[in-house]
Design an enzyme around this catalytic site. Structure first.
Site, short mmCIF file in Angstrom:
data_model
loop_
_atom_site.label_atom_id
_atom_site.label_comp_id
_atom_site.label_asym_id
_atom_site.label_seq_id
_atom_site.Cartn_x
_atom_site.Cartn_y
_atom_site.Cartn_z
N HIS A 3 0.84 -1.21 0.00
CA HIS A 3 0.00 0.00 0.00
C HIS A 3 0.87 1.25 0.00
O HIS A 3 2.08 1.20 0.21
CB HIS A 3 -0.91 0.02 1.23
CG HIS A 3 -0.18 0.14 2.54
ND1 HIS A 3 0.53 -0.89 3.11
CD2 HIS A 3 -0.02 1.20 3.37
CE1 HIS A 3 1.08 -0.49 4.23
NE2 HIS A 3 0.76 0.78 4.42
N HIS A 22 4.69 0.09 0.12
CA HIS A 22 5.45 -0.68 1.10
C HIS A 22 4.56 -1.76 1.71
O HIS A 22 3.34 -1.71 1.60
CB HIS A 22 6.05 0.23 2.18
CG HIS A 22 5.03 0.99 2.97
ND1 HIS A 22 4.38 2.09 2.46
CD2 HIS A 22 4.54 0.81 4.21
CE1 HIS A 22 3.53 2.56 3.36
NE2 HIS A 22 3.60 1.80 4.43
N ASP A 78 0.63 5.03 1.98
CA ASP A 78 -0.10 5.53 3.15
C ASP A 78 -1.16 6.57 2.80
O ASP A 78 -0.92 7.49 2.01
CB ASP A 78 0.88 6.13 4.17
CG ASP A 78 1.72 5.06 4.85
OD1 ASP A 78 1.22 3.92 4.99
OD2 ASP A 78 2.87 5.35 5.21
N ARG A 108 5.49 6.07 14.09
CA ARG A 108 5.40 6.65 12.73
C ARG A 108 4.84 8.06 12.77
O ARG A 108 3.82 8.30 13.42
CB ARG A 108 4.49 5.78 11.85
CG ARG A 108 4.50 6.21 10.39
CD ARG A 108 3.58 5.36 9.54
NE ARG A 108 2.31 6.02 9.31
CZ ARG A 108 1.29 5.49 8.65
NH1 ARG A 108 1.38 4.27 8.16
NH2 ARG A 108 0.17 6.15 8.48
#
Ligand code: SIN
Length: 281
Positions: A101, A257, A103, A272
């Site tokens: 995907h 990723h 983000d 994150r």
């Protein structure tokens, strides 16, 4: 490409480079930030090792590249809503970010980049893979490039955060909201042009793309599934082995990723921050 303030060493033929000679806790000056940005645009994903960052320093580093996003469906840390803790406990089977995907592409202004910092890593497993979407686009036939260049695709958070999200109930370590709000759709070009490199890349993925605009999901599925498979061919990828204190900074505009879920029975804790991007063109 030469660098004056940092060392940049590629880790694969497709994308990814390790950046060394820098302590990110020391508030890098504008020259260094400029070179980090250049390394990111050139390599699509960059990695740092052996960093020791407080949450405040992590946030401050991310902010040098743009505004930070607050996640719509995943609770941020108590005193640091900009940070989501990506955590899997030893008794859990599902992980966060497992599956290819890019983000938050379900937003009108998806993320420019994400900065993921390893706090606790499993003894083995838990690597992250990245795939270069410039190469995915450039290796298509001229006919398909022309066709896709005219098309738009719909993106939605439904599969991950909707009321029927696959496997949602298995994720307990993170506070995730499963809601009707995640069913909204937004459209983006299937082929986007990166505003910094000027290069074209493929911008559809299995995580959040639902269908082509003005087509049904059934009509869209065969070509989308072909593109999802093509986009992550092994020769377009690299794989990063985490250590405590490692950082990966990836460019969501041109990279997909996938967090590999191969470490059941062990704990993995990452922080994150996600940097706001522009409307894809
Ligand atoms: C994510 O998709 O942000 C998670 C990546 C990872 O945990 O490796």
């Amino acid at each position: 490409m030469t660098y004056r303030t940092i060392s940049v060493n590629k880790i694969s033929g497709a994308l990814g480079a390790e950046v060394s000679g820098i302590d990110l806790a020391q508030e890098p000056d504008d020259n260094v930030i400029g070179e980090i940005r250049k390394a990111l645009v050139e390599n699509c994903v960059i990695f740092f090792r052996g960093q020791r960052l407080t949450p405040e320093q992590h946030i401050a580093f991310g902010r040098r590249f743009g505004e930070l996003q607050i996640h719509d469906f995943v609770d941020g840390m108590n005193r640091h809503p900009e940070i989501i803790e990506v955590r899997k406990e030893p008794d859990e089977m599902r992980n966060f970010g497992g599956g290819w995907h890019s983000d938050v592409s379900y937003l009108e202004r998806p993320a420019l980049g994400s900065v993921l910092y390893a706090r606790e890593v499993p003894e083995y497993g838990g690597d992250t893979m990245f795939a270069n979407q410039y190469l995915a686009y450039e290796t298509l036939s001229e006919g398909l490039k022309d066709m896709l260049g005219e098309m738009r695709a719909m993106h939605s958070a439904r599969k991950s955060y909707g009321v029927n999200a696959v496997g949602g109930q298995f994720k307990r370590a993170m506070n995730i909201r499963y809601t009707e709000e995640a069913h909204a759709e937004v459209d983006h070009p299937v082929v986007r042009t990166h505003v910094e490199s000027g290069r074209k890349c493929l911008y559809v993925h299995g995580g959040f793309t639902t269908r082509f605009q003005d087509m049904t999901e059934e009509e869209s599925a065969p070509l989308l599934h072909y593109l999802y498979r093509h986009a992550v061919r092994p020769e377009f990828t690299c794989r990063f082995r985490w250590e405590k204190g490692s950082i990966a900074f990836w460019d969501n505009r041109c990279v997909q990723h996938n967090a590999i879920n191969d470490y059941h029975g062990q704990r993995r804790v990452m922080h994150r921050v996600t940097i706001e991007g522009e409307r894809p063109v």
